[in-house]
Design an enzyme around this catalytic site. Structure first.
Site, PDB file in Angstrom:
ATOM      1  N   TYR A   1      -1.833  -0.429  11.156  1.00  0.00           N
ATOM      2  CA  TYR A   1      -2.025  -1.090   9.856  1.00  0.00           C
ATOM      3  C   TYR A   1      -0.837  -0.831   8.927  1.00  0.00           C
ATOM      4  CZ  TYR A   1      -3.409  -1.479   4.964  1.00  0.00           C
ATOM      5  OH  TYR A   1      -3.423  -1.766   3.613  1.00  0.00           O
TER       6      TYR A   1
ATOM      7  N   LYS B   1       2.063  -3.398   7.357  1.00  0.00           N
ATOM      8  CA  LYS B   1       2.294  -3.598   5.917  1.00  0.00           C
ATOM      9  C   LYS B   1       3.747  -3.271   5.560  1.00  0.00           C
ATOM     10  CE  LYS B   1      -0.329  -4.556   3.147  1.00  0.00           C
ATOM     11  NZ  LYS B   1      -0.750  -5.899   2.641  1.00  0.00           N
TER      12      LYS B   1
ATOM     13  N   THR C   1       0.817  -1.217   0.000  1.00  0.00           N
ATOM     14  CA  THR C   1       0.000   0.000   0.000  1.00  0.00           C
ATOM     15  C   THR C   1       0.852   1.268   0.000  1.00  0.00           C
ATOM     16  OG1 THR C   1      -1.515   1.254   1.415  1.00  0.00           O
ATOM     17  CG2 THR C   1      -0.129  -0.326   2.527  1.00  0.00           C
ATOM     18  N   ASP C   2       0.259   2.364  -0.505  1.00  0.00           N
ATOM     19  CA  ASP C   2       0.951   3.659  -0.453  1.00  0.00           C
ATOM     20  C   ASP C   2       1.118   4.143   0.987  1.00  0.00           C
ATOM     21  OD1 ASP C   2      -1.726   4.304   0.071  1.00  0.00           O
ATOM     22  OD2 ASP C   2      -1.909   5.804  -1.522  1.00  0.00           O
ATOM     23  N   GLU C   3       0.332   3.558   1.912  1.00  0.00           N
ATOM     24  CA  GLU C   3       0.387   4.042   3.306  1.00  0.00           C
ATOM     25  C   GLU C   3       1.740   3.797   3.963  1.00  0.00           C
ATOM     26  OE1 GLU C   3      -2.939   3.549   5.848  1.00  0.00           O
ATOM     27  OE2 GLU C   3      -4.381   3.726   4.214  1.00  0.00           O
TER      28      GLU C   3
HETATM   29  P1  NAD Z   1     -10.136  -6.937   2.455  1.00  0.00           P
HETATM   30  O1  NAD Z   1     -10.123  -6.644   3.909  1.00  0.00           O
HETATM   31  O2  NAD Z   1     -11.352  -6.605   1.644  1.00  0.00           O
HETATM   32  O3  NAD Z   1      -9.847  -8.489   2.220  1.00  0.00           O
HETATM   33  C1  NAD Z   1      -8.862  -9.193   2.936  1.00  0.00           C
HETATM   34  C2  NAD Z   1      -9.092 -10.682   2.702  1.00  0.00           C
HETATM   35  O4  NAD Z   1      -8.065 -11.399   3.409  1.00  0.00           O
HETATM   36  C3  NAD Z   1     -10.429 -11.210   3.238  1.00  0.00           C
HETATM   37  O5  NAD Z   1     -11.046 -12.059   2.317  1.00  0.00           O
HETATM   38  C4  NAD Z   1     -10.045 -11.966   4.513  1.00  0.00           C
HETATM   39  O6  NAD Z   1     -10.922 -13.028   4.823  1.00  0.00           O
HETATM   40  C5  NAD Z   1      -8.656 -12.478   4.132  1.00  0.00           C
HETATM   41  N1  NAD Z   1      -7.824 -12.762   5.307  1.00  0.00           N
HETATM   42  C6  NAD Z   1      -7.590 -11.939   6.365  1.00  0.00           C
HETATM   43  N2  NAD Z   1      -6.806 -12.551   7.260  1.00  0.00           N
HETATM   44  C7  NAD Z   1      -6.499 -13.772   6.734  1.00  0.00           C
HETATM   45  C8  NAD Z   1      -5.698 -14.857   7.181  1.00  0.00           C
HETATM   46  N3  NAD Z   1      -5.041 -14.802   8.353  1.00  0.00           N
HETATM   47  N4  NAD Z   1      -5.595 -15.951   6.391  1.00  0.00           N
HETATM   48  C9  NAD Z   1      -6.255 -16.013   5.199  1.00  0.00           C
HETATM   49  N5  NAD Z   1      -7.039 -15.024   4.737  1.00  0.00           N
HETATM   50  C10 NAD Z   1      -7.150 -13.910   5.499  1.00  0.00           C
HETATM   51  O7  NAD Z   1      -8.856  -6.211   1.870  1.00  0.00           O
HETATM   52  P2  NAD Z   1      -8.642  -5.495   0.447  1.00  0.00           P
HETATM   53  O8  NAD Z   1      -9.113  -4.099   0.540  1.00  0.00           O
HETATM   54  O9  NAD Z   1      -9.125  -6.391  -0.607  1.00  0.00           O
HETATM   55  O10 NAD Z   1      -7.056  -5.448   0.420  1.00  0.00           O
HETATM   56  C11 NAD Z   1      -6.299  -6.531  -0.122  1.00  0.00           C
HETATM   57  C12 NAD Z   1      -4.822  -6.210  -0.009  1.00  0.00           C
HETATM   58  O11 NAD Z   1      -4.536  -5.012  -0.710  1.00  0.00           O
HETATM   59  C13 NAD Z   1      -4.365  -5.963   1.431  1.00  0.00           C
HETATM   60  O12 NAD Z   1      -3.098  -6.548   1.582  1.00  0.00           O
HETATM   61  C14 NAD Z   1      -4.266  -4.448   1.544  1.00  0.00           C
HETATM   62  O13 NAD Z   1      -3.280  -4.102   2.464  1.00  0.00           O
HETATM   63  C15 NAD Z   1      -3.883  -4.070   0.131  1.00  0.00           C
HETATM   64  N6  NAD Z   1      -4.309  -2.738  -0.347  1.00  0.00           N
HETATM   65  C16 NAD Z   1      -5.605  -2.345  -0.228  1.00  0.00           C
HETATM   66  C17 NAD Z   1      -6.007  -1.118  -0.768  1.00  0.00           C
HETATM   67  C18 NAD Z   1      -7.437  -0.642  -0.691  1.00  0.00           C
HETATM   68  O14 NAD Z   1      -7.714   0.502  -1.072  1.00  0.00           O
HETATM   69  N7  NAD Z   1      -8.384  -1.444  -0.237  1.00  0.00           N
HETATM   70  C19 NAD Z   1      -5.055  -0.293  -1.404  1.00  0.00           C
HETATM   71  C20 NAD Z   1      -3.728  -0.739  -1.493  1.00  0.00           C
HETATM   72  C21 NAD Z   1      -3.383  -1.970  -0.966  1.00  0.00           C
HETATM   73  O1  DAU Z   2      -4.154   4.050   0.607  1.00  0.00           O
HETATM   74  C1  DAU Z   2      -4.393   2.686   0.516  1.00  0.00           C
HETATM   75  C2  DAU Z   2      -5.212   2.251   1.700  1.00  0.00           C
HETATM   76  O2  DAU Z   2      -6.534   2.741   1.470  1.00  0.00           O
HETATM   77  C3  DAU Z   2      -5.233   0.753   1.911  1.00  0.00           C
HETATM   78  O3  DAU Z   2      -3.935   0.316   2.214  1.00  0.00           O
HETATM   79  C4  DAU Z   2      -6.193   0.374   3.043  1.00  0.00           C
HETATM   80  O4  DAU Z   2      -6.293  -1.035   3.149  1.00  0.00           O
HETATM   81  C5  DAU Z   2      -7.561   0.947   2.736  1.00  0.00           C
HETATM   82  O5  DAU Z   2      -8.431   0.686   3.806  1.00  0.00           O
HETATM   83  C6  DAU Z   2      -7.478   2.454   2.479  1.00  0.00           C
HETATM   84  O6  DAU Z   2      -7.138   3.164   3.694  1.00  0.00           O
HETATM   85  P1  DAU Z   2      -7.834   4.567   4.084  1.00  0.00           P
HETATM   86  O7  DAU Z   2      -7.715   4.735   5.532  1.00  0.00           O
HETATM   87  O8  DAU Z   2      -7.341   5.654   3.209  1.00  0.00           O
HETATM   88  O9  DAU Z   2      -9.358   4.222   3.626  1.00  0.00           O
HETATM   89  P2  DAU Z   2     -10.764   4.535   4.315  1.00  0.00           P
HETATM   90  O10 DAU Z   2     -11.807   4.174   3.303  1.00  0.00           O
HETATM   91  O11 DAU Z   2     -10.869   3.953   5.667  1.00  0.00           O
HETATM   92  O12 DAU Z   2     -10.744   6.120   4.452  1.00  0.00           O
HETATM   93  C7  DAU Z   2     -10.576   6.970   3.337  1.00  0.00           C
HETATM   94  C8  DAU Z   2     -10.544   8.397   3.864  1.00  0.00           C
HETATM   95  O13 DAU Z   2     -11.859   8.729   4.340  1.00  0.00           O
HETATM   96  C9  DAU Z   2      -9.612   8.612   5.041  1.00  0.00           C
HETATM   97  O14 DAU Z   2      -9.032   9.893   4.964  1.00  0.00           O
HETATM   98  C10 DAU Z   2     -10.529   8.536   6.269  1.00  0.00           C
HETATM   99  C11 DAU Z   2     -11.838   9.082   5.734  1.00  0.00           C
HETATM  100  N1  DAU Z   2     -13.063   8.521   6.343  1.00  0.00           N
HETATM  101  C12 DAU Z   2     -13.196   7.171   6.385  1.00  0.00           C
HETATM  102  C13 DAU Z   2     -14.341   6.585   6.929  1.00  0.00           C
HETATM  103  C14 DAU Z   2     -14.481   5.085   7.003  1.00  0.00           C
HETATM  104  C15 DAU Z   2     -14.064   9.367   6.805  1.00  0.00           C
HETATM  105  O15 DAU Z   2     -13.971  10.596   6.737  1.00  0.00           O
HETATM  106  N2  DAU Z   2     -15.196   8.788   7.339  1.00  0.00           N
HETATM  107  C16 DAU Z   2     -15.368   7.442   7.445  1.00  0.00           C
HETATM  108  O16 DAU Z   2     -16.413   6.993   7.977  1.00  0.00           O
END
Ligand code: NAD
Ligand code: DAU
Length: 340
Positions: free
Chosen positions: A153, A157, A125-127
């Protein structure tokens, strides 16, 4: 090729599997997922009967289970999407983030070492880069930007990324890492901003905006992320990190207002709540490396991508209503009650 996709019942992993099962019928995809609160077999329904797809329930932290699976299956490629992914949950309970996101990764990589693979890919992730100032649009995250994390988190990562690179350097494991910006699209769990806003606006419920809503995220459609990962897995160089992003910065208030307007809901639903502790101000990716080295380009523009996404949620109410009507209710109460 036989590809292990861990976390394939989640948001990004699920979309990846949908695309790859169709686009690469010559490959076999095995999903390993423990089905945490975020994992959903309904997400995998469209591919469940495909001849080149299989689902296995299991935990990446379970060394014996993972080892036995690798011994039996002889995977060519391992792509690790499995993670605890929600920042707010990591602030509430860091432990599980360390266990899954760090220990789970070490278990997978040890199995890769023992049984041999062509490529281990870590979805990151970019985080991991921390935050950028909002008054310097010229500043972007590059692959060599120092790691500087804020939340449990992002720290978990970043730790995993360092471990993956250490396994490459120390043991010669063929690895790649992708670091992507915020994704949006179908099948995203409604704890995340965009599906939370859509589902609550449709029910005419208040929309919680943290702080002043000025934090900036760099939004990318999940299909663009999935295609970038596919390119890296097939053509990326061992030991390399690739940033993924679409130059699509928006502050949270802009995103929320766009969704409310598209759904014909009033901005009066917006409710400013207590900020997230350690809330990163701005993320913005420089994807030049993956564009020039691997020829990746995003296909979706935010304006049309967000409309498609809203339509998807309108047309798949059952999928997210099963979630918001279940255990998620108590999560919402717990997470937002002290934020008022
Ligand atoms: P998500 O939370 O929707 O899905 C995570 C999945 O992993 C789920 O199906 C869960 O059951 C499974 N899981 C969790 N713990 C596990 C374990 N111990 N063993 C096996 N399976 C397990 O997450 P997502 O948003 O799809 O993110 C997927 C990946 O991408 C993550 O690694 C996250 O850090 C990364 N990522 C997410 C975003 C985003 O915007 N959502 C952006 C950049 C990177
Ligand atoms: O940048 C990549 C990341 O993006 C991934 O690595 C993470 O897995 C993914 O969850 C996401 O993280 P964020 O914290 O950026 O996503 P979230 O949707 O939780 O929040 C997006 C922005 O919105 C953040 O600035 C917090 C804000 N927010 C979020 C929620 C849930 C609100 O203002 N209100 C809310 O209720």
């Amino acid at each position: 090729m036989k590809i292990l996709v861990t976390g394939g019942a989640g948001f990004i992993g699920g979309n990846y599997v949908h695309l790859m099962v169709k686009e690469h019928p010559e490959d076999t995809i095995v999903v390993l997922d423990s089905l945490t609160y975020a994992g959903n077999l309904e997400t995998l329904e469209p591919v469940m009967d495909a001849p080149n797809f299989r689902f296995v329930k299991g935990d990446i932290r379970d060394r014996d289970f993972v080892s036995a699976l690798f011994e039996k299956e002889h995977f060519d490629i391992v792509i690790n999407f499995a993670a605890e992914s929600h920042v707010d949950r990591s602030i509430e309970n860091p432990q599980i983030f360390l266990e899954t996101n760090i220990i789970g990764v070490s278990v997978l990589m040890d199995a890769c070492r023992k049984y041999g693979i062509k490529r281990y890919h870590q979805v990151s992730t970019d985080e991991v880069y921390g935050e950028l100032p909002s008054d310097r649009p010229d500043l972007l995250f590059h692959e060599d930007t120092p790691i500087h994390t804020s939340s449990p988190y992002s720290t978990s990562k970043a730790s995993a990324d360092l471990l993956v690179l250490a396994y490459h350097r120390t043991y010669g494991l063929p690895v790649t890492i992708s670091r992507c910006s915020n994704n949006y699209g179908p099948y995203q769990f409604p704890e995340k901003l965009i599906p939370l806003v859509i589902s609550r606006a449709l029910a005419d419920e208040s929309i919680p905006v943290y702080g002043e809503g000025k934090n900036v995220r760099d939004w990318l459609h999940v299909y663009d992320h999935c295609h970038a990962i596919d390119l890296i897995v097939r053509n990326g160089k061992d030991g390399e990190v690739y940033n993924i992003g679409g130059h699509n910065e928006r502050n949270n208030l802009e995103v929320v207002k766009t969704i409310l307007k598209a759904l014909g809901r009033s901005e009066d639903l917006i409710h400013y709540v207590k900020d997230r502790p350690g809330h990163d101000l701005r993320y913005a990716m420089d994807p030049e490396k993956i564009e020039t080295e691997l020829g990746w380009k995003p296909e979706y523009h935010f304006e049309s991508g967000i409309k498609d996404t809203i339509d998807w949620y309108l047309n798949h109410k059952e999928w997210w209503q099963h979630i918001v009507n279940g255990e998620y209710q108590s999560y919402y109460e717990r997470m937002y009650k002290d934020r008022k």
